[in-house]
Design a protein around this motif. Sequence first.
Motif: not given
Length: 198
Positions: A160-167, A174-183
């Motif tokens: 099996l091969s599987m993929d997804t994306a999450i926020d 939420s670390y690094g999200v607001a300042n764009g350091l980490v997606g």
Amino acid sequence: MEKKMRLYLSTAIIAIGLGTGAIAAPVQYELDPEHTTVFFTVDHIGYAGTLGVFGSVEGTFTYDMDTQDLSDVQVSIDAKSVNTFNKARDGHVKKADFLNVRKHPKITFVASGGKAASKTSGTVTGDLTILGNTRPVTLNVKLNKAAPYPFGHKRFVLGLSMDTAIDRSDFGMSYGVANGLVGDTVYITIEAEAMQMK
């Protein structure tokens, strides 16, 4: 009449005996830990995606090859097994800014079914739990191969091969999200071999 009855009964018994092999039925599978990999990429300050791998994954599910019915999907990932190929970064990822492995040692995915798009592809929607927060997630699934393993355990195996994306912020990370350091968006890929359970 008696002869016909004996013939009928013999035929029925043979049919029942062959039924297990001739007619597919729901079968339980377990992920092969030696051939199952969960990996992810997440943006690093816009320069490139950083790769991470979870080295310890276990799971089971029930699947019917004929009807493509899927049920009882249970997957557990050891959060401490994360590896981003950098010791200092691994230490940070395991702390409260990200996975907080001391308080939340497991990442889990539970699903009750899936939706087939073709004989070899479909989706599975279930509940993903990270940091104690549960959100619905849909996996794209491709069946690469279904056949007895050619050596070793020789059990019937689904590739099996599987993929997804999450926020990740949806799960309280939420670390690094607001300042764009980490997606915020984490792209997840799973390559797995699932063995028919004994």
